[in-house]
Write an enzyme that holds these catalytic residues in place. Sequence first.
Site, PDB file in Angstrom:
ATOM      1  N   CYS A  45     129.300  -0.778  56.933  1.00 41.82           N
ATOM      2  CA  CYS A  45     129.415   0.175  58.189  1.00 41.82           C
ATOM      3  C   CYS A  45     127.682   0.481  58.648  1.00 41.82           C
ATOM      4  O   CYS A  45     127.885   0.653  60.024  1.00 41.82           O
ATOM      5  CB  CYS A  45     129.872   1.487  57.786  1.00 41.82           C
ATOM      6  SG  CYS A  45     131.723   1.425  57.289  1.00 41.82           S
ATOM      7  N   THR A  46     126.762   0.351  57.715  1.00 38.94           N
ATOM      8  CA  THR A  46     125.608   0.490  58.460  1.00 38.94           C
ATOM      9  C   THR A  46     125.316  -0.650  58.997  1.00 38.94           C
ATOM     10  O   THR A  46     124.478  -0.550  60.160  1.00 38.94           O
ATOM     11  CB  THR A  46     124.567   0.848  57.305  1.00 38.94           C
ATOM     12  OG1 THR A  46     125.079   1.934  56.550  1.00 38.94           O
ATOM     13  CG2 THR A  46     123.381   0.621  57.785  1.00 38.94           C
TER      14      THR A  46
END
Length: 155
Positions: A45-46
Amino acid sequence: MALQIGDAAPEFTLPNQNGEPVSLASFKGQRVVIYFYPKDDTPGCTKEACNFRDQWSAFEQHNIAVLGISKDGAASHNKFITKYELPFTLLTDAEPCPVAESFGSYGLKKFMGREYMGMMRHTFVVDADGKIEKAYTKVKAETMADDILRDLGLA
């Protein structure tokens, strides 16, 4: 039934990282990227969020809004935004994730032999008329923003 290209995007209003309501209708007349992701500040997600951040000037230049949606609350979203200097809006779709479900982006997942309900990593481009222009259900997190810009002929 999964959303198809040309379908009207499901309308929604969700709280942003400051607890303020944001509705899809407020972006009428503008392209919007809606990306669903499992959890703030996790590796995949980062990478995805940072790819959108790194391509932000191209999205801004073409007047394309970006909305990231997960189950995480405002405090988590604010930490994520601050830590990675994210210039776009993050929205909270709390369990049972009705907005993600309306986009076909919430359902049964499997991880290490365990089954659970969770957010799918899916991305949609909604055109200025509120219709699905692009739908990505097999997302490569680290290049999603690049892929969208290329597919829209803007890269």
